[in-house]
Design a protein around this motif. Structure first.
Motif, PDB file in Angstrom:
ATOM      1  N   ASP A  61      40.322  27.906 -34.601  1.00 48.19           N
ATOM      2  CA  ASP A  61      41.298  28.412 -35.581  1.00 48.19           C
ATOM      3  C   ASP A  61      42.665  28.676 -34.941  1.00 48.19           C
ATOM      4  OD1 ASP A  61      40.745  30.590 -34.046  1.00 48.19           O
ATOM      5  OD2 ASP A  61      40.074  31.886 -35.694  1.00 48.19           O
ATOM      6  N   PHE A  62      42.814  28.249 -33.691  1.00 48.82           N
ATOM      7  CA  PHE A  62      44.078  28.475 -32.982  1.00 48.82           C
ATOM      8  C   PHE A  62      44.908  27.187 -33.001  1.00 48.82           C
ATOM      9  CE2 PHE A  62      46.074  29.521 -28.584  1.00 48.82           C
ATOM     10  CZ  PHE A  62      47.133  30.167 -29.189  1.00 48.82           C
ATOM     11  N   VAL A  63      46.043  27.248 -33.665  1.00 51.18           N
ATOM     12  CA  VAL A  63      46.947  26.090 -33.730  1.00 51.18           C
ATOM     13  C   VAL A  63      48.145  26.399 -32.835  1.00 51.18           C
ATOM     14  CG1 VAL A  63      48.405  24.672 -35.226  1.00 51.18           C
ATOM     15  CG2 VAL A  63      46.216  25.556 -36.082  1.00 51.18           C
ATOM     16  N   LEU A  64      48.377  25.532 -31.843  1.00 53.17           N
ATOM     17  CA  LEU A  64      49.395  25.846 -30.831  1.00 53.17           C
ATOM     18  C   LEU A  64      50.351  24.688 -30.647  1.00 53.17           C
ATOM     19  CD1 LEU A  64      50.301  27.922 -28.660  1.00 53.17           C
ATOM     20  CD2 LEU A  64      48.701  26.824 -27.083  1.00 53.17           C
ATOM     21  N   TRP A  65      51.648  24.951 -30.802  1.00 52.33           N
ATOM     22  CA  TRP A  65      52.675  23.945 -30.477  1.00 52.33           C
ATOM     23  C   TRP A  65      53.501  24.460 -29.310  1.00 52.33           C
ATOM     24  CZ3 TRP A  65      57.050  26.687 -31.833  1.00 52.33           C
ATOM     25  CH2 TRP A  65      57.005  27.493 -32.980  1.00 52.33           C
ATOM     26  N   GLU A  66      54.313  23.595 -28.766  1.00 53.04           N
ATOM     27  CA  GLU A  66      55.076  23.727 -27.506  1.00 53.04           C
ATOM     28  C   GLU A  66      54.149  23.315 -26.359  1.00 53.04           C
ATOM     29  OE1 GLU A  66      58.236  24.034 -26.369  1.00 53.04           O
ATOM     30  OE2 GLU A  66      58.769  23.873 -28.470  1.00 53.04           O
ATOM     31  N   SER A  67      54.500  22.177 -25.770  1.00 53.32           N
ATOM     32  CA  SER A  67      53.589  21.561 -24.799  1.00 53.32           C
ATOM     33  C   SER A  67      53.316  22.440 -23.579  1.00 53.32           C
ATOM     34  CB  SER A  67      54.125  20.195 -24.368  1.00 53.32           C
ATOM     35  OG  SER A  67      55.411  20.313 -23.808  1.00 53.32           O
ATOM     36  N   ALA A  68      54.324  23.207 -23.113  1.00 49.43           N
ATOM     37  CA  ALA A  68      54.079  24.051 -21.937  1.00 49.43           C
ATOM     38  C   ALA A  68      53.053  25.142 -22.276  1.00 49.43           C
ATOM     39  CB  ALA A  68      55.380  24.667 -21.437  1.00 49.43           C
ATOM     40  N   ALA A  69      53.172  25.699 -23.482  1.00 50.56           N
ATOM     41  CA  ALA A  69      52.198  26.715 -23.912  1.00 50.56           C
ATOM     42  C   ALA A  69      50.798  26.099 -24.020  1.00 50.56           C
ATOM     43  CB  ALA A  69      52.623  27.316 -25.251  1.00 50.56           C
ATOM     44  N   ILE A  70      50.739  24.858 -24.473  1.00 49.03           N
ATOM     45  CA  ILE A  70      49.438  24.174 -24.580  1.00 49.03           C
ATOM     46  C   ILE A  70      48.832  23.988 -23.178  1.00 49.03           C
ATOM     47  CG2 ILE A  70      48.280  22.028 -25.263  1.00 49.03           C
ATOM     48  CD1 ILE A  70      50.412  21.761 -27.504  1.00 49.03           C
ATOM     49  N   LEU A  71      49.671  23.571 -22.223  1.00 47.71           N
ATOM     50  CA  LEU A  71      49.161  23.401 -20.845  1.00 47.71           C
ATOM     51  C   LEU A  71      48.587  24.723 -20.329  1.00 47.71           C
ATOM     52  CD1 LEU A  71      51.895  21.264 -18.995  1.00 47.71           C
ATOM     53  CD2 LEU A  71      49.899  20.485 -20.280  1.00 47.71           C
ATOM     54  N   ILE A  72      49.325  25.796 -20.551  1.00 44.21           N
ATOM     55  CA  ILE A  72      48.884  27.107 -20.046  1.00 44.21           C
ATOM     56  C   ILE A  72      47.586  27.529 -20.743  1.00 44.21           C
ATOM     57  CG2 ILE A  72      49.470  29.563 -19.968  1.00 44.21           C
ATOM     58  CD1 ILE A  72      52.424  28.657 -19.576  1.00 44.21           C
ATOM     59  N   HIS A  73      47.506  27.288 -22.034  1.00 50.66           N
ATOM     60  CA  HIS A  73      46.282  27.635 -22.769  1.00 50.66           C
ATOM     61  C   HIS A  73      45.074  26.886 -22.182  1.00 50.66           C
ATOM     62  CE1 HIS A  73      43.570  28.678 -25.979  1.00 50.66           C
ATOM     63  NE2 HIS A  73      43.376  27.403 -26.285  1.00 50.66           N
ATOM     64  N   LEU A  74      45.248  25.595 -21.941  1.00 56.05           N
ATOM     65  CA  LEU A  74      44.126  24.802 -21.404  1.00 56.05           C
ATOM     66  C   LEU A  74      43.747  25.299 -20.007  1.00 56.05           C
ATOM     67  CD1 LEU A  74      45.060  21.135 -22.433  1.00 56.05           C
ATOM     68  CD2 LEU A  74      43.538  22.744 -23.604  1.00 56.05           C
ATOM     69  N   ALA A  75      44.767  25.486 -19.165  1.00 50.97           N
ATOM     70  CA  ALA A  75      44.484  25.845 -17.760  1.00 50.97           C
ATOM     71  C   ALA A  75      43.921  27.247 -17.629  1.00 50.97           C
ATOM     72  CB  ALA A  75      45.763  25.708 -16.937  1.00 50.97           C
ATOM     73  N   SER A  76      44.332  28.149 -18.513  1.00 50.71           N
ATOM     74  CA  SER A  76      43.883  29.542 -18.378  1.00 50.71           C
ATOM     75  C   SER A  76      42.529  29.780 -19.034  1.00 50.71           C
ATOM     76  CB  SER A  76      44.928  30.504 -18.945  1.00 50.71           C
ATOM     77  OG  SER A  76      45.138  30.238 -20.313  1.00 50.71           O
ATOM     78  N   THR A  77      42.123  28.908 -19.943  1.00 51.53           N
ATOM     79  CA  THR A  77      40.833  29.121 -20.604  1.00 51.53           C
ATOM     80  C   THR A  77      39.746  28.192 -20.068  1.00 51.53           C
ATOM     81  OG1 THR A  77      41.479  27.618 -22.391  1.00 51.53           O
ATOM     82  CG2 THR A  77      41.840  29.958 -22.774  1.00 51.53           C
ATOM     83  N   ALA A  78      40.131  27.171 -19.277  1.00 50.19           N
ATOM     84  CA  ALA A  78      39.121  26.249 -18.727  1.00 50.19           C
ATOM     85  C   ALA A  78      38.292  26.961 -17.663  1.00 50.19           C
ATOM     86  CB  ALA A  78      39.820  25.035 -18.109  1.00 50.19           C
ATOM     87  N   GLN A  79      37.072  26.467 -17.466  1.00 51.66           N
ATOM     88  CA  GLN A  79      36.227  27.012 -16.387  1.00 51.66           C
ATOM     89  C   GLN A  79      36.879  26.732 -15.035  1.00 51.66           C
ATOM     90  OE1 GLN A  79      32.055  26.549 -16.491  1.00 51.66           O
ATOM     91  NE2 GLN A  79      32.244  28.209 -17.970  1.00 51.66           N
ATOM     92  N   ASN A  80      37.429  25.536 -14.913  1.00 50.61           N
ATOM     93  CA  ASN A  80      38.108  25.118 -13.690  1.00 50.61           C
ATOM     94  C   ASN A  80      39.495  25.769 -13.665  1.00 50.61           C
ATOM     95  OD1 ASN A  80      39.585  23.814 -11.761  1.00 50.61           O
ATOM     96  ND2 ASN A  80      39.004  21.747 -12.379  1.00 50.61           N
TER      97      ASN A  80
END
Ligand SMILES: N[C@@H](CCC(=O)N[C@@H](CS)C(=O)NCC(=O)O)C(=O)O
Length: 210
Positions: A61-80
């Motif tokens: 249910d999380f819709v996110l725009w701005e590519s830098a914010a998307i990168l941070i979201h992926l990197a901060s929530t990934a297991q790796n």
């Protein structure tokens, strides 16, 4: 939960998200948005991003725009967590991500727009004043990159980070247009290092038609 990315795979802002997701081992489904055909202007897309810009990530249910914010979201929530270090190393990443959005992207983007996109959209030939302005900005900010990368392999120091993907993505059209960065040896060595990453190679778009 399936991650869905709305974007054009040939656009640098979408490609950098796909590359980071690949590097982190995240599955991400691409929902193509033909921005050249103005598909980001539809009401359905505007409901996702009122700016009418790609990429947009949908994570449940999380819709996110701005590519830098998307990168941070992926990197901060990934297991790796390799791309989301702690302490000052994280601040270094943020420094370069902000720099990228504020300066480097705006320096480099007009080169591709003037030399390629305008033609694809039937908007006539390149504006020489816009090109001169872009090349002056690339000379100015490219020098900052080059001087930084003389003494370290990646923008944040010894470790590959989100900023490397973001900043390198702005030069992803270099086989199609000339950014006039070949005079920066440290920048070029670093760029080839990023381009050699498996995640970068795996997300190479189809350039047919460009
Ligand atoms: N600051 C935004 C920039 C997004 C952006 O400019 N996206 C371009 C593709 S690279 C776009 O969707 N352009 C469509 C248009 O301008 O109509 C981000 O980083 O996500």
């Amino acid at each position: 939960m399936t991650l869905v990315l709305h974007g054009l795979p040939q656009s640098h802002n979408t490609r950098k998200v796909l590359a980071v997701a690949h590097h982190l081992g995240l599955e991400i489904a691409l929902q193509p948005v033909d921005i050249l055909a103005k598909a980001s202007f539809t009401p359905a897309f505007r409901a996702l991003n009122p700016n009418g810009l790609t990429p947009v990530l949908v994570d449940g249910d999380f819709v996110l725009w701005e590519s830098a914010a998307i990168l941070i979201h992926l990197a901060s929530t990934a297991q790796n967590k390799a791309l989301w270090p702690e302490g000052r190393a994280r601040i270094e990443q943020l420094r370069w991500l902000f720099w990228n959005s504020a300066h480097w992207d705006h320096a480099t983007d007009p080169v591709f727009i003037e030399l390629v996109v305008k033609g694809l959209e039937g908007r006539g030939g390149p504006d020489p004043v816009a090109l001169d302005h872009a090349y002056a900005a690339i000379a100015r900010f490219g020098d900052v990159l080059d001087k930084t990368l003389v003494t370290q392999p990646f923008l944040g120091g010894d470790m590959l980070g989100l900023a490397d993907f973001a900043v390198a993505s702005c030069l992803q059209y270099r086989h199609i247009v000339d950014y006039r960065v070949s005079a920066f040896p440290a920048l070029m060595t670093w760029l080839q290092r990023i381009e050699a990453l498996p995640a970068w190679r795996a997300t190479e778009p189809d350039w047919t038609g460009f």
